[in-house]
Motif scaffolding. Structure first.
Motif, PDB file in Angstrom:
ATOM      1  N   VAL A   1      14.887   8.493   3.981  1.00 28.45           N
ATOM      2  CA  VAL A   1      15.857   8.682   4.975  1.00 28.45           C
ATOM      3  C   VAL A   1      15.720  10.102   5.739  1.00 28.45           C
ATOM      4  O   VAL A   1      16.503  10.831   4.722  1.00 28.45           O
ATOM      5  CB  VAL A   1      17.487   8.171   5.923  1.00 28.45           C
ATOM      6  N   PRO A   2      15.593  10.988   6.711  1.00 25.68           N
ATOM      7  CA  PRO A   2      15.494  12.024   7.260  1.00 25.68           C
ATOM      8  C   PRO A   2      17.480  12.831   7.298  1.00 25.68           C
ATOM      9  O   PRO A   2      17.300  11.727   8.011  1.00 25.68           O
ATOM     10  CB  PRO A   2      14.780  12.251   8.203  1.00 25.68           C
ATOM     11  N   LEU A   3      17.435  13.732   6.863  1.00 21.72           N
ATOM     12  CA  LEU A   3      19.216  14.329   7.010  1.00 21.72           C
ATOM     13  C   LEU A   3      19.043  15.163   7.503  1.00 21.72           C
ATOM     14  O   LEU A   3      18.257  16.174   7.472  1.00 21.72           O
ATOM     15  CB  LEU A   3      19.368  14.079   6.103  1.00 21.72           C
TER      16      LEU A   3
ATOM     17  N   ASP B   1      26.066  22.342   3.087  1.00 23.51           N
ATOM     18  CA  ASP B   1      25.244  21.776   3.782  1.00 23.51           C
ATOM     19  C   ASP B   1      24.280  21.086   2.414  1.00 23.51           C
ATOM     20  O   ASP B   1      23.361  20.395   2.879  1.00 23.51           O
ATOM     21  CB  ASP B   1      24.153  23.019   4.617  1.00 23.51           C
ATOM     22  N   GLN B   2      24.055  21.684   1.068  1.00 21.44           N
ATOM     23  CA  GLN B   2      23.712  21.583   0.534  1.00 21.44           C
ATOM     24  C   GLN B   2      23.878  19.808   0.199  1.00 21.44           C
ATOM     25  O   GLN B   2      22.821  19.260  -0.508  1.00 21.44           O
ATOM     26  CB  GLN B   2      24.085  22.261  -0.824  1.00 21.44           C
ATOM     27  N   GLN B   3      25.093  19.273   0.327  1.00 25.29           N
ATOM     28  CA  GLN B   3      25.535  17.800  -0.059  1.00 25.29           C
ATOM     29  C   GLN B   3      25.293  17.273   1.600  1.00 25.29           C
ATOM     30  O   GLN B   3      24.669  15.875   1.537  1.00 25.29           O
ATOM     31  CB  GLN B   3      27.317  17.966  -0.157  1.00 25.29           C
ATOM     32  N   ALA B   4      25.263  17.377   2.348  1.00 27.33           N
ATOM     33  CA  ALA B   4      24.890  17.027   3.961  1.00 27.33           C
ATOM     34  C   ALA B   4      23.329  16.787   3.641  1.00 27.33           C
ATOM     35  O   ALA B   4      22.964  15.443   4.091  1.00 27.33           O
ATOM     36  CB  ALA B   4      24.737  17.738   5.105  1.00 27.33           C
ATOM     37  N   LEU B   5      22.591  17.575   3.084  1.00 29.11           N
ATOM     38  CA  LEU B   5      21.236  17.529   2.910  1.00 29.11           C
ATOM     39  C   LEU B   5      20.807  16.301   1.789  1.00 29.11           C
ATOM     40  O   LEU B   5      19.385  16.335   1.503  1.00 29.11           O
ATOM     41  CB  LEU B   5      20.095  18.644   2.922  1.00 29.11           C
ATOM     42  N   ASP B   6      21.559  15.789   1.060  1.00 26.93           N
ATOM     43  CA  ASP B   6      21.509  14.885  -0.688  1.00 26.93           C
ATOM     44  C   ASP B   6      21.347  13.343  -0.686  1.00 26.93           C
ATOM     45  O   ASP B   6      22.825  13.018  -0.219  1.00 26.93           O
ATOM     46  CB  ASP B   6      22.727  16.094  -1.414  1.00 26.93           C
ATOM     47  N   PRO B   7      20.536  13.404  -0.501  1.00 28.79           N
ATOM     48  CA  PRO B   7      20.885  11.526  -0.505  1.00 28.79           C
ATOM     49  C   PRO B   7      21.355  10.706  -0.831  1.00 28.79           C
ATOM     50  O   PRO B   7      21.923   9.696  -0.242  1.00 28.79           O
ATOM     51  CB  PRO B   7      19.487  10.800  -0.066  1.00 28.79           C
ATOM     52  N   ASP B   8      21.224  11.111  -2.467  1.00 31.38           N
ATOM     53  CA  ASP B   8      22.029  10.739  -3.466  1.00 31.38           C
ATOM     54  C   ASP B   8      23.791  10.384  -3.291  1.00 31.38           C
ATOM     55  O   ASP B   8      24.304   9.924  -3.643  1.00 31.38           O
ATOM     56  CB  ASP B   8      21.632  11.460  -4.516  1.00 31.38           C
ATOM     57  N   PHE B   9      23.413  12.246  -2.582  1.00 33.31           N
ATOM     58  CA  PHE B   9      24.854  12.292  -2.435  1.00 33.31           C
ATOM     59  C   PHE B   9      25.891  10.774  -1.051  1.00 33.31           C
ATOM     60  O   PHE B   9      27.421  10.185  -1.430  1.00 33.31           O
ATOM     61  CB  PHE B   9      25.673  13.383  -1.712  1.00 33.31           C
ATOM     62  N   TRP B  10      25.344  10.339  -0.565  1.00 39.80           N
ATOM     63  CA  TRP B  10      26.053   9.558   0.257  1.00 39.80           C
ATOM     64  C   TRP B  10      25.423   8.126  -0.190  1.00 39.80           C
ATOM     65  O   TRP B  10      26.330   7.680   0.065  1.00 39.80           O
ATOM     66  CB  TRP B  10      24.798   9.429   1.337  1.00 39.80           C
ATOM     67  N   ALA B  11      24.252   7.982  -1.075  1.00 38.38           N
ATOM     68  CA  ALA B  11      24.697   6.778  -1.458  1.00 38.38           C
ATOM     69  C   ALA B  11      25.329   6.341  -2.592  1.00 38.38           C
ATOM     70  O   ALA B  11      26.392   5.636  -2.421  1.00 38.38           O
ATOM     71  CB  ALA B  11      23.106   6.878  -1.840  1.00 38.38           C
ATOM     72  N   TRP B  12      25.780   7.196  -3.484  1.00 35.06           N
ATOM     73  CA  TRP B  12      26.689   7.030  -4.850  1.00 35.06           C
ATOM     74  C   TRP B  12      28.524   7.075  -3.755  1.00 35.06           C
ATOM     75  O   TRP B  12      29.139   6.446  -4.270  1.00 35.06           O
ATOM     76  CB  TRP B  12      26.725   8.268  -5.442  1.00 35.06           C
TER      77      TRP B  12
END
Length: 336
Positions: A220-222, A240-251
């Motif tokens: 997914v594009p973030l 911004d680094q966290q907003a653009l990190d897919p693993d941050f959202w998944a976990w």
């Protein structure tokens, strides 16, 4: 100039609840009444196909089925209702000074902040339903205590799921260990009650399900948030680094929700009107315990509080005030 309860154009921070906030026909009084809310709910049900018609029936039923609190129903409906209510408020012309969410409410907040596209968010909800439905039967327990008070109960089977206020926690685990913890708390005289959830969200019990959803999140594009975003998983202002990190959202689904510290950080940076733009008033009640709110530097309002309150009447009351907010913002931009 200090913020006051009757100030016509206070900064607005939007707040979105998560699992446990669902109730029958949550915000359904707005369906067919408000065009923005109706449009986005219909879009959600279309994108949730083939389960869309079933979820719509569950949502509109006076007495939904026993599955209403299961991940397969509660999570996609909470995401859709939070998002549709948020879109409605944004369409009034309100630009949030900040945004924050709890659990799946943070995913809805991320969508409204432009981090995540709506179609992608629905796709991730569908993926979550598939994988989380197979997690071990479990649940969550609301406890009137501090983390130190329950430290001896935490371990491999019972986990700290959320820190919601100074003495308001959520514990999570599989059914029997959580039931044992509830009995122990009862013997200690500690108030606790089950949360409307059938899965042990925000605990290692769902780690395998999170791993199964990682490919979907990574596809997914973030984007960077369009306005200040406070995360209950940092906890504080989202980088911004966290907003653009897919693993941050998944976990997030398996990690502890630190809602209270995140909200404290938001209120330290913004004297504002906290608007719970999701179903119910659970987060509003928590927010009223915040020192900045107690001291009347900030104020709290639930958009659709439920509890027998007419949805349309409640929303019309809030809209009248927030229309003044938008008018005040336009006035300021014109340099008057």
């Amino acid at each position: 100039m200090p913020l006051t309860a009757r100030q016509p154009n206070p900064p607005v921070a939007l707040v979105f609840p998560g699992q446990g906030a669902q109730y029958p026909r949550m915000a359904a009084g707005l369906y067919g009444h408000d065009s923005t809310f109706t449009y986005w709910m219909d879009e959600a049900f279309r994108l949730l196909a083939p389960d869309g018609p079933r979820l719509r029936r569950e949502w509109l039923a006076e007495t939904p089925s026993a599955e209403y609190d299961d991940v397969t129903v509660a999570q996609p409906l909470l995401y859709a209702v939070n998002h549709a209510l948020g879109r409605m408020v944004l369409d009034w012309g309100v630009r949030p000074a900040a945004i924050i969410g709890h659990s799946v409410g943070e995913v809805a907040a991320a969508t409204l902040a432009g981090i995540l596209g709506f179609e992608d968010g629905i796709r991730l909800m569908r993926d979550r339903v598939v994988h989380f439905a197979d997690t071990p039967p479990g649940g969550m327990l609301a406890v009137a205590a501090s983390p130190d008070d329950v430290a001896d109960l935490l371990g491999e089977d019972v986990h700290l799921a959320a820190v919601n206020a100074a003495r308001q926690l959520l514990l999570a685990g599989e059914r029997e260990p959580l039931a044992r913890a509830a009995r122990e708390l009862d013997e200690r005289g500690v108030v606790c009650r089950p949360v409307q959830a059938r899965q042990a969200f925000h605990s290692p019990a769902v780690d395998a399900a999170v791993r199964a959803t990682l490919p979907g999140f990574r596809a997914v594009p973030l984007r960077r948030p369009a306005f200040p975003f406070y995360s209950a998983y940092t906890p504080g202002r989202l980088a911004d680094q966290q907003a653009l990190d897919p693993d941050f959202w998944a976990w997030q689904a398996a990690r502890t929700v630190y809602f209270a510290p995140a909200l404290t950080a938001l209120l330290a940076a913004h004297d504002c009107l906290l608007l719970e733009a999701g179903p119910g008033d659970g987060l509003s009640r928590l927010a009223r315990r915040q020192p900045r709110v107690i001291a009347r530097h900030s104020f709290v309002q639930a958009l659709v509080p439920g509890g027998g309150r007419d949805d349309r009447e409640a929303v019309d009351e809030v809209r009248r005030r927030l229309t003044l907010v938008a008018a005040g913002d336009r006035h300021d931009r014109l340099g008057h």
